[in-house]
Motif scaffolding. Structure first.
Motif, PDB file in Angstrom:
ATOM      1  N   TRP A   1       0.848  -1.202   0.000  1.00 37.21           N
ATOM      2  CA  TRP A   1       0.000   0.000   0.000  1.00 37.21           C
ATOM      3  C   TRP A   1       0.878   1.245   0.000  1.00 37.21           C
ATOM      4  CZ3 TRP A   1      -0.734   4.303   2.970  1.00 37.21           C
ATOM      5  CH2 TRP A   1      -1.931   4.999   2.814  1.00 37.21           C
ATOM      6  N   MET A   2       1.916   1.238   0.856  1.00 30.11           N
ATOM      7  CA  MET A   2       2.814   2.390   0.944  1.00 30.11           C
ATOM      8  C   MET A   2       3.599   2.590  -0.351  1.00 30.11           C
ATOM      9  SD  MET A   2       4.159   2.391   4.828  1.00 30.11           S
ATOM     10  CE  MET A   2       3.037   2.755   6.161  1.00 30.11           C
ATOM     11  N   LEU A   3       3.992   1.481  -0.979  1.00 32.19           N
ATOM     12  CA  LEU A   3       4.662   1.593  -2.283  1.00 32.19           C
ATOM     13  C   LEU A   3       3.754   2.315  -3.277  1.00 32.19           C
ATOM     14  CD1 LEU A   3       6.345  -1.887  -2.878  1.00 32.19           C
ATOM     15  CD2 LEU A   3       7.486   0.322  -2.743  1.00 32.19           C
ATOM     16  N   GLY A   4       2.499   1.907  -3.309  1.00 28.90           N
ATOM     17  CA  GLY A   4       1.558   2.539  -4.230  1.00 28.90           C
ATOM     18  C   GLY A   4       1.265   3.979  -3.868  1.00 28.90           C
ATOM     19  N   TYR A   5       1.129   4.260  -2.597  1.00 31.13           N
ATOM     20  CA  TYR A   5       0.756   5.593  -2.133  1.00 31.13           C
ATOM     21  C   TYR A   5       1.899   6.592  -2.249  1.00 31.13           C
ATOM     22  CZ  TYR A   5      -1.662   9.046   0.786  1.00 31.13           C
ATOM     23  OH  TYR A   5      -2.289  10.174   1.251  1.00 31.13           O
TER      24      TYR A   5
ATOM     25  N   PHE B   1       4.921   5.108  -6.191  1.00 28.78           N
ATOM     26  CA  PHE B   1       4.477   4.301  -7.323  1.00 28.78           C
ATOM     27  C   PHE B   1       5.453   4.374  -8.495  1.00 28.78           C
ATOM     28  CE2 PHE B   1       2.195   3.593 -11.287  1.00 28.78           C
ATOM     29  CZ  PHE B   1       1.829   2.279 -11.084  1.00 28.78           C
ATOM     30  N   ASP B   2       5.756   5.563  -8.960  1.00 25.37           N
ATOM     31  CA  ASP B   2       6.605   5.690 -10.152  1.00 25.37           C
ATOM     32  C   ASP B   2       8.035   5.224  -9.926  1.00 25.37           C
ATOM     33  OD1 ASP B   2       4.643   6.608 -11.920  1.00 25.37           O
ATOM     34  OD2 ASP B   2       4.824   8.646 -11.141  1.00 25.37           O
ATOM     35  N   THR B   3       8.586   5.478  -8.739  1.00 21.91           N
ATOM     36  CA  THR B   3       9.984   5.145  -8.512  1.00 21.91           C
ATOM     37  C   THR B   3      10.211   3.694  -8.117  1.00 21.91           C
ATOM     38  OG1 THR B   3       9.802   5.959  -6.246  1.00 21.91           O
ATOM     39  CG2 THR B   3      10.673   7.489  -7.890  1.00 21.91           C
ATOM     40  N   LEU B   4       9.284   3.081  -7.351  1.00 22.28           N
ATOM     41  CA  LEU B   4       9.500   1.707  -6.884  1.00 22.28           C
ATOM     42  C   LEU B   4       8.446   0.711  -7.369  1.00 22.28           C
ATOM     43  CD1 LEU B   4      10.529   2.416  -3.173  1.00 22.28           C
ATOM     44  CD2 LEU B   4      12.016   1.782  -5.070  1.00 22.28           C
TER      45      LEU B   4
ATOM     46  N   VAL C   1      -2.944  -5.726  -6.082  1.00 19.67           N
ATOM     47  CA  VAL C   1      -4.041  -5.040  -5.396  1.00 19.67           C
ATOM     48  C   VAL C   1      -3.530  -4.191  -4.230  1.00 19.67           C
ATOM     49  CG1 VAL C   1      -6.227  -5.364  -4.186  1.00 19.67           C
ATOM     50  CG2 VAL C   1      -5.669  -6.798  -6.134  1.00 19.67           C
ATOM     51  N   THR C   2      -2.511  -4.654  -3.524  1.00 20.07           N
ATOM     52  CA  THR C   2      -2.001  -3.835  -2.417  1.00 20.07           C
ATOM     53  C   THR C   2      -1.404  -2.537  -2.950  1.00 20.07           C
ATOM     54  OG1 THR C   2       0.154  -4.977  -2.366  1.00 20.07           O
ATOM     55  CG2 THR C   2      -1.568  -5.816  -0.910  1.00 20.07           C
ATOM     56  N   ILE C   3      -0.681  -2.632  -4.052  1.00 21.85           N
ATOM     57  CA  ILE C   3      -0.107  -1.430  -4.655  1.00 21.85           C
ATOM     58  C   ILE C   3      -1.220  -0.530  -5.192  1.00 21.85           C
ATOM     59  CG2 ILE C   3       1.340  -0.570  -6.546  1.00 21.85           C
ATOM     60  CD1 ILE C   3       3.095  -3.128  -6.084  1.00 21.85           C
ATOM     61  N   LEU C   4      -2.203  -1.126  -5.864  1.00 23.45           N
ATOM     62  CA  LEU C   4      -3.348  -0.371  -6.383  1.00 23.45           C
ATOM     63  C   LEU C   4      -4.078   0.355  -5.256  1.00 23.45           C
ATOM     64  CD1 LEU C   4      -5.356   0.390  -8.644  1.00 23.45           C
ATOM     65  CD2 LEU C   4      -6.529  -1.768  -8.179  1.00 23.45           C
ATOM     66  N   SER C   5      -4.215  -0.297  -4.112  1.00 22.97           N
ATOM     67  CA  SER C   5      -4.893   0.316  -2.970  1.00 22.97           C
ATOM     68  C   SER C   5      -4.212   1.600  -2.536  1.00 22.97           C
ATOM     69  CB  SER C   5      -4.938  -0.661  -1.794  1.00 22.97           C
ATOM     70  OG  SER C   5      -5.684  -1.798  -2.133  1.00 22.97           O
ATOM     71  N   GLY C   6      -2.898   1.603  -2.558  1.00 23.75           N
ATOM     72  CA  GLY C   6      -2.170   2.823  -2.226  1.00 23.75           C
ATOM     73  C   GLY C   6      -2.313   3.888  -3.290  1.00 23.75           C
ATOM     74  N   VAL C   7      -2.261   3.473  -4.547  1.00 17.88           N
ATOM     75  CA  VAL C   7      -2.367   4.428  -5.653  1.00 17.88           C
ATOM     76  C   VAL C   7      -3.718   5.138  -5.626  1.00 17.88           C
ATOM     77  CG1 VAL C   7      -2.503   4.643  -8.178  1.00 17.88           C
ATOM     78  CG2 VAL C   7      -0.694   3.285  -7.146  1.00 17.88           C
TER      79      VAL C   7
END
Length: 194
Positions: free
Chosen positions: A71-75, A78-81, A124-130
């Motif tokens: 979630w934090m990666l997405g939030y 996102f672009d860098t990691l 989905v975890t990344i999407l949730s942050g985004v």
């Protein structure tokens, strides 16, 4: 390469440090790793059925913490990691599709991916942050979905032992997928009715 990675992950179950590895695999699976924690939960629980619920708890807690990392990666990054991770696994197109089609309904995706890996949990975890899903709502849904999966596996293995292993390996994903598909159909039906 995937077969070697799977075999290596499976070999971790026989080590004295298996519980630590279970936590590590469950954590990274939720944000960056390809092999599900089930690969360790199954042999570990069969070897020590009295620890079935302990293993389920370890996998659940670590998976939720890994989901928070995703979630934090997405939030925040996102672009860098996150995008390079999705590109590495060939999931960038799937991610963009999910974002366009399900961005406002990501909670449903959290439940289905947590139960049946449909779509993959890391996406989905990344999407949730985004899409900025409330972090506390995210955490509760992850606990429910991932906990249900790991504790169901623990219950089945503890109760039925080795004979249920083939069923879990071959059919649990199909059953969980059917439940997830039913949840999606109900959700879509309710959305269309309004």
């Amino acid at each position: 390469m995937l077969k070697r990675l799977y075999d290596w992950t499976l070999s971790l179950a026989a080590r004295k440090s298996a519980e630590v590895w279970l936590a590590v695999i469950a954590f990274v699976e939720s944000s960056v790793f390809l092999i599900p924690a089930d690969v360790l939960v199954l042999p570990m629980t069969l070897a020590r059925p009295e620890r079935a619920y302990r293993y389920a708890l370890i996998a659940t807690v670590a998976s939720v913490l890994g989901g928070i990392a995703g979630w934090m990666l997405g939030y925040y990054a996102f672009d860098t990691l996150a995008r390079p991770i999705l590109d590495f696994y060939g999931k960038a197109a799937a991610f963009e599709r999910l974002k366009d089609e399900w961005g406002s309904s990501v909670l449903l995706l959290l439940i289905t991916s947590g139960l049946a890996h449909l779509p993959p949990i890391k996406v989905v975890t990344i999407l949730s942050g985004v899409v900025k899903v409330d972090l506390w709502l995210f955490i509760v849904s992850a606990i429910v979905a991932r906990g249900a999966r790991f504790f169901l596996i623990a219950f089945l293995l503890r109760r039925y032992g080795e004979p249920i292993r083939a069923f879990i390996e071959k059919r649990l994903g199909v059953i969980a997928g059917a439940v997830a598909a039913a949840a999606i159909l109900i959700y879509v039906g309710l959305k269309l009715a309004h």
